[in-house]
Design a protein around this motif. Structure first.
Motif, PDB file in Angstrom:
ATOM      1  N   GLY A 184      24.190  61.840  41.345  1.00  0.00           N
ATOM      2  CA  GLY A 184      24.783  62.779  40.399  1.00  0.00           C
ATOM      3  C   GLY A 184      25.705  62.109  39.403  1.00  0.00           C
ATOM      4  N   ILE A 185      26.478  61.130  39.876  1.00  0.00           N
ATOM      5  CA  ILE A 185      27.361  60.396  38.973  1.00  0.00           C
ATOM      6  C   ILE A 185      26.554  59.631  37.935  1.00  0.00           C
ATOM      7  N   ALA A 186      25.475  58.981  38.371  1.00  0.00           N
ATOM      8  CA  ALA A 186      24.620  58.239  37.435  1.00  0.00           C
ATOM      9  C   ALA A 186      24.015  59.174  36.393  1.00  0.00           C
ATOM     10  N   LEU A 187      23.600  60.360  36.808  1.00  0.00           N
ATOM     11  CA  LEU A 187      23.054  61.347  35.872  1.00  0.00           C
ATOM     12  C   LEU A 187      24.097  61.738  34.832  1.00  0.00           C
ATOM     13  N   CYS A 188      25.310  62.002  35.290  1.00  0.00           N
ATOM     14  CA  CYS A 188      26.365  62.425  34.376  1.00  0.00           C
ATOM     15  C   CYS A 188      26.768  61.311  33.421  1.00  0.00           C
ATOM     16  N   GLN A 189      26.798  60.085  33.906  1.00  0.00           N
ATOM     17  CA  GLN A 189      27.105  58.963  33.027  1.00  0.00           C
ATOM     18  C   GLN A 189      26.058  58.830  31.933  1.00  0.00           C
ATOM     19  N   ALA A 190      24.791  58.937  32.302  1.00  0.00           N
ATOM     20  CA  ALA A 190      23.714  58.799  31.321  1.00  0.00           C
ATOM     21  C   ALA A 190      23.701  59.957  30.331  1.00  0.00           C
ATOM     22  N   ALA A 191      24.135  61.133  30.780  1.00  0.00           N
ATOM     23  CA  ALA A 191      24.136  62.312  29.902  1.00  0.00           C
ATOM     24  C   ALA A 191      25.342  62.339  28.963  1.00  0.00           C
ATOM     25  N   GLY A 192      26.337  61.494  29.225  1.00  0.00           N
ATOM     26  CA  GLY A 192      27.508  61.443  28.357  1.00  0.00           C
ATOM     27  C   GLY A 192      28.675  62.285  28.813  1.00  0.00           C
ATOM     28  N   CYS A 193      28.725  62.648  30.094  1.00  0.00           N
ATOM     29  CA  CYS A 193      29.859  63.407  30.612  1.00  0.00           C
ATOM     30  C   CYS A 193      31.106  62.527  30.667  1.00  0.00           C
ATOM     31  N   VAL A 194      32.257  63.157  30.827  1.00  0.00           N
ATOM     32  CA  VAL A 194      33.528  62.446  30.989  1.00  0.00           C
ATOM     33  C   VAL A 194      33.838  62.403  32.483  1.00  0.00           C
ATOM     34  N   ILE A 195      34.031  61.194  33.017  1.00  0.00           N
ATOM     35  CA  ILE A 195      34.118  60.997  34.467  1.00  0.00           C
ATOM     36  C   ILE A 195      35.339  60.165  34.816  1.00  0.00           C
ATOM     37  N   SER A 196      36.038  60.563  35.872  1.00  0.00           N
ATOM     38  CA  SER A 196      37.157  59.759  36.366  1.00  0.00           C
ATOM     39  C   SER A 196      37.435  60.127  37.816  1.00  0.00           C
ATOM     40  N   GLY A 197      38.386  59.403  38.428  1.00  0.00           N
ATOM     41  CA  GLY A 197      38.939  59.813  39.700  1.00  0.00           C
ATOM     42  C   GLY A 197      39.981  60.899  39.482  1.00  0.00           C
ATOM     43  N   LEU A 198      40.600  61.361  40.580  1.00  0.00           N
ATOM     44  CA  LEU A 198      41.631  62.394  40.465  1.00  0.00           C
ATOM     45  C   LEU A 198      42.828  61.927  39.652  1.00  0.00           C
ATOM     46  N   ASP A 199      43.034  60.611  39.613  1.00  0.00           N
ATOM     47  CA  ASP A 199      44.165  60.064  38.871  1.00  0.00           C
ATOM     48  C   ASP A 199      43.862  59.841  37.400  1.00  0.00           C
ATOM     49  N   GLY A 200      42.647  60.167  36.976  1.00  0.00           N
ATOM     50  CA  GLY A 200      42.268  59.987  35.583  1.00  0.00           C
ATOM     51  C   GLY A 200      41.756  58.603  35.263  1.00  0.00           C
ATOM     52  N   GLU A 201      41.795  57.697  36.255  1.00  0.00           N
ATOM     53  CA  GLU A 201      41.322  56.340  36.057  1.00  0.00           C
ATOM     54  C   GLU A 201      39.817  56.265  36.310  1.00  0.00           C
ATOM     55  N   PRO A 202      39.154  55.211  35.793  1.00  0.00           N
ATOM     56  CA  PRO A 202      37.721  55.054  36.052  1.00  0.00           C
ATOM     57  C   PRO A 202      37.420  54.994  37.545  1.00  0.00           C
ATOM     58  N   LEU A 203      36.238  55.466  37.918  1.00  0.00           N
ATOM     59  CA  LEU A 203      35.841  55.405  39.321  1.00  0.00           C
ATOM     60  C   LEU A 203      35.813  53.958  39.779  1.00  0.00           C
ATOM     61  N   ARG A 204      36.288  53.726  40.998  1.00  0.00           N
ATOM     62  CA  ARG A 204      36.314  52.377  41.544  1.00  0.00           C
ATOM     63  C   ARG A 204      36.015  52.455  43.031  1.00  0.00           C
ATOM     64  N   ALA A 205      35.561  51.341  43.585  1.00  0.00           N
ATOM     65  CA  ALA A 205      35.282  51.286  45.013  1.00  0.00           C
ATOM     66  C   ALA A 205      36.553  51.609  45.786  1.00  0.00           C
ATOM     67  N   GLY A 206      36.448  52.565  46.717  1.00  0.00           N
ATOM     68  CA  GLY A 206      37.593  52.956  47.506  1.00  0.00           C
ATOM     69  C   GLY A 206      38.491  53.974  46.841  1.00  0.00           C
ATOM     70  N   GLY A 207      38.203  54.343  45.589  1.00  0.00           N
ATOM     71  CA  GLY A 207      39.050  55.278  44.865  1.00  0.00           C
ATOM     72  C   GLY A 207      38.927  56.698  45.386  1.00  0.00           C
ATOM     73  N   ASP A 208      39.894  57.523  45.015  1.00  0.00           N
ATOM     74  CA  ASP A 208      39.938  58.891  45.500  1.00  0.00           C
ATOM     75  C   ASP A 208      39.409  59.871  44.473  1.00  0.00           C
ATOM     76  N   GLY A 209      38.452  60.676  44.907  1.00  0.00           N
ATOM     77  CA  GLY A 209      38.059  61.844  44.167  1.00  0.00           C
ATOM     78  C   GLY A 209      37.182  61.615  42.955  1.00  0.00           C
ATOM     79  N   LEU A 210      36.747  62.743  42.418  1.00  0.00           N
ATOM     80  CA  LEU A 210      35.860  62.751  41.257  1.00  0.00           C
ATOM     81  C   LEU A 210      36.177  63.963  40.394  1.00  0.00           C
ATOM     82  N   VAL A 211      36.362  63.723  39.113  1.00  0.00           N
ATOM     83  CA  VAL A 211      36.438  64.791  38.121  1.00  0.00           C
ATOM     84  C   VAL A 211      35.368  64.467  37.083  1.00  0.00           C
ATOM     85  N   VAL A 212      34.338  65.278  37.022  1.00  0.00           N
ATOM     86  CA  VAL A 212      33.282  65.076  36.041  1.00  0.00           C
ATOM     87  C   VAL A 212      33.214  66.322  35.166  1.00  0.00           C
ATOM     88  N   ALA A 213      33.310  66.123  33.851  1.00  0.00           N
ATOM     89  CA  ALA A 213      33.399  67.248  32.926  1.00  0.00           C
ATOM     90  C   ALA A 213      32.423  67.084  31.775  1.00  0.00           C
TER      91      ALA A 213
END
Length: 265
Positions: free
Chosen positions: A218-247
């Protein structure tokens, strides 16, 4: 002739979806996991179908699958992430909200992915450059949109960040109520719906989603579609990071991060 990776992901997801669809409404033995979670015979059989498709095309690829774990060495740098039935509780309760997720990590990144809806007979897929939905043999480009104002919130436990963020608290926040309408699909199918413009956003506080068999597709789909994606802290997704906000857009993403930061403070 070898099949392109994105078509292989689609074929594997469709094979799993066919099993899920055929087992809907039937007697399903359960396999208990930790924390009250469980798998059904449909999960296991769908995973076997997916692994069969992948192994026939690329027997040397590694696989990380929800039910059977890791197989293969991954010496070639290719690892498939497989969730044969996301939304098992929905499915077992005879609710047609579920997805079958297949993603390929080549090196550090996931680009090729497919997420199939067994009951709508749709497959959301990406080759890494764009995202599409395939239905009745036709591919349509995915275009995110926040027009619906519908935001899916993951309310399933555990809640690893409950001291600083709890999705259920967002439901009673006046700022959320003024801007959005909540939905709870309880499957990562809702992530694909953001890419497709059927949801404005999706929020969960689960850990390490970049490497998750549930969320990688799902994350790969949203990235390819041009969605705005981050962790709960607003930072880029990273290994071990917390949460997902995809808009669907920056405005929706910013509004949700503002609501999340209110809880942190």
């Amino acid at each position: 002739m070898s099949i392109a990776d994105h078509e292989l992901a689609v074929a594997a997801a469709q094979a799993g979806a066919a099993v899920v669809r055929s087992r809907y409404g039937t007697a399903l033995p359960r396999v208990l996991k930790t924390g009250g979670d469980f798998a059904t015979a449909a999960d296991v059989e769908a995973e076997q179908a997916i692994l069969g498709v992948l192994a026939e095309a690329h027997p040397d690829d590694a696989v990380v699958a929800e039910e059977s774990g890791r197989t293969g060495t991954g010496d070639n740098g290719r690892t498939w992430l497989v969730d044969p039935l996301c939304g098992t509780l929905n499915f077992a309760a005879r609710t047609m909200l579920a997805s079958v997720n297949v993603a390929l990590r080549s090196g550090p990144d996931v680009a090729v992915a497919a997420s199939a809806d067994p009951f709508a007979d749709e497959v959301f897929w990406t080759d890494g450059s764009a995202a599409y939905v395939r239905g009745a043999g036709t591919d349509e480009r995915l275009v995110p949109s926040a027009e619906s104002t519908l935001v899916d919130l993951n309310l399933d436990p555990p809640f690893p960040n409950r001291d600083v963020f709890l999705a259920a608290r967002m439901l009673t926040d006046e700022g959320f109520i003024e801007q959005f309408r909540p939905r709870v699909v309880s499957t990562s199918l809702a992530v694909a719906w953001v890419a497709a413009g059927r949801r404005a956003a999706y929020v969960t506080d689960r850990h390490d989603l970049r490497n998750s068999v549930h969320f990688a597709a799902g994350i790969a789909l949203c990235q390819a579609a041009g969605c705005v994606i981050s962790g709960l802290d607003g930072e880029p997704l990273r290994a071990g990071g917390d949460g997902l906000v995809v808009a669907a857009d920056e405005r929706t993403h910013t509004a949700l991060l503002t609501l999340i930061r209110k809880q942190r403070s």
